[in-house]
Design an enzyme around this catalytic site. Structure first.
Site, PDB file in Angstrom:
ATOM      1  N   ALA A  11       0.790  -1.110   0.085  1.00 59.42           N
ATOM      2  CA  ALA A  11      -0.064   0.078  -0.031  1.00 59.42           C
ATOM      3  C   ALA A  11       0.875   1.280  -0.036  1.00 59.42           C
ATOM      4  CB  ALA A  11      -0.979   0.044   1.214  1.00 59.42           C
ATOM      5  N   LYS A  12       0.344   2.287  -0.160  1.00 54.58           N
ATOM      6  CA  LYS A  12       1.143   3.719  -0.151  1.00 54.58           C
ATOM      7  C   LYS A  12       2.110   3.772   1.120  1.00 54.58           C
ATOM      8  CE  LYS A  12      -2.267   6.623  -1.239  1.00 54.58           C
ATOM      9  NZ  LYS A  12      -3.158   7.957  -1.214  1.00 54.58           N
ATOM     10  N   ARG A  13       1.540   3.391   2.160  1.00 52.04           N
ATOM     11  CA  ARG A  13       2.396   3.518   3.394  1.00 52.04           C
ATOM     12  C   ARG A  13       3.980   2.949   3.225  1.00 52.04           C
ATOM     13  NH1 ARG A  13      -1.271  -0.333   4.770  1.00 52.04           N
ATOM     14  NH2 ARG A  13      -0.250  -2.220   5.067  1.00 52.04           N
ATOM     15  N   HIS A  14       3.987   2.024   2.100  1.00 59.65           N
ATOM     16  CA  HIS A  14       5.257   1.287   1.963  1.00 59.65           C
ATOM     17  C   HIS A  14       6.385   2.132   1.136  1.00 59.65           C
ATOM     18  CE1 HIS A  14       2.945  -2.452   2.720  1.00 59.65           C
ATOM     19  NE2 HIS A  14       3.806  -2.622   3.709  1.00 59.65           N
ATOM     20  N   GLY A  15       5.841   3.451   0.955  1.00 55.58           N
ATOM     21  CA  GLY A  15       6.629   4.459   0.250  1.00 55.58           C
ATOM     22  C   GLY A  15       6.122   4.668  -1.278  1.00 55.58           C
TER      23      GLY A  15
END
Ligand code: GLU
Length: 303
Positions: free
Chosen positions: A241-245
């Protein structure tokens, strides 16, 4: 009978690489087997949906090199079909209005469920009696989930089975905000749009059992075939997801990457190519379901 599938993005923000992989495989399976493809924008899912993302999501898929035969159809354009199904379930006593708060449901649950996205709603929490008439916008409406396993054949995973009464219990069909839940909307749409083959990520695997229960409660047939693809996960073991960068597909595009780089990376997770550049057409020619890895794939952004 012509088989039909759908690309069903939720415009909840930009698509990431895991979505690209799922849509590529869905598209390639369909084009290899002569299924028709419908694009459906699933924009009912609460406040996360961003209006400007509605058209952006189609442009992103086109940039990757995908095409479709019908649509885009946008769920929020007409709620009448979902309301009709909801009214029927209410009339037949298969759904009930729920006045309990999240905290009350959590307190009643036997196991701690802190942080769980969806709380299990035990059948014992149903009201003793209720009016069998659907009223919109005053309460969440829940499905009376019958106990028992709901097995199905998955085109990727073989025979799978879940018991929704144990996993989620009486799940939500309609929210007090006046919109259908994902589970109800997807069943109504897959049926009325003639979808025979549902291809999607494994995070929705146990939803298939819920959705089959709804097909049966609404007397809908034929039921679709399911194909659930292994997840692409980040180094923390969670779905990419986005939180992975910031590695959304648009982020690649804005940084000047070619679509062939994104397709090439997604292809390498499907047993196609060595991670080098590949067009969607080349992916289509090379994709072989038998070579698709069955285990989750760990991707470390920036690697
Ligand atoms: N809209 C869902 C998603 O983007 C897919 C739902 C489905 O394929 O059933 O995750």
């Amino acid at each position: 009978m012509t088989r039909r599938t759908r690309l069903a993005p939720s415009p909840t923000g930009a698509l990431h690489l895991g979505n690209a992989r799922t849509f590529l495989v869905n598209w390639a399976l369909a084009r290899q087997r002569g299924w028709r493809i419908l694009l459906r924008i699933e924009d009912l899912d609460g406040p996360r949906v961003k209006p400007q993302a509605r058209s952006g999501v189609a442009r992103t898929l086109e940039w990757l090199g995908l095409d479709w035969d019908e649509g885009p159809l946008v769920q929020s354009d007409d709620l009448a079909p979902y309301r009709g199904a909801m009214e029927r379930l209410a009339r037949e006593g298969k759904a009930f209005p729920c006045a309990l708060t999240r905290a009350q449901i959590a307190r009643a649950a036997s196991a701690p469920q802190e942080g769980a996205h969806e709380l299990r709603y035990a059948a014992q929490l149903r009201p003793a009696s209720w009016e069998r008439r659907f009223e919109d916008g005053c309460a969440n409406w829940r499905f009376c989930v019958p106990p028992g396993e709901v097995p199905f054949h998955d085109g990727v995973q073989g025979l799978r089975s879940f018991d929704p009464s144990r996993i989620v219990g009486d799940f939500i069909l309609w929210t007090k905000r006046g919109v259908p839940s994902y589970q109800l909307a997807v069943v109504v749409d897959d049926h009325r749009q003639g979808i025979t083959d549902v291809v999607r990520g494994e995070d929705l695997l146990d939803s298939a059992s819920r959705q089959l229960l709804l097909y049966r409660a609404l007397g809908l047939s034929p039921e679709p075939s399911y194909w659930h693809l292994p997840l692409i996960i980040g180094p923390d073991g969670k779905r990419l997801a986005k939180r992975h960068g910031g590695r959304t597909i648009d982020a690649y595009r804005e940084a000047g990457a070619a679509p062939e780089e994104v397709v090439g990376l997604a292809a390498s997770w499907c047993g196609v190519g060595g991670g080098g550049k590949l067009s969607a057409r080349e992916f289509l020619a090379a994709f072989d379901l038998a070579r698709l890895p069955r285990e989750p794939i760990v991707f470390t952004p920036g690697s």
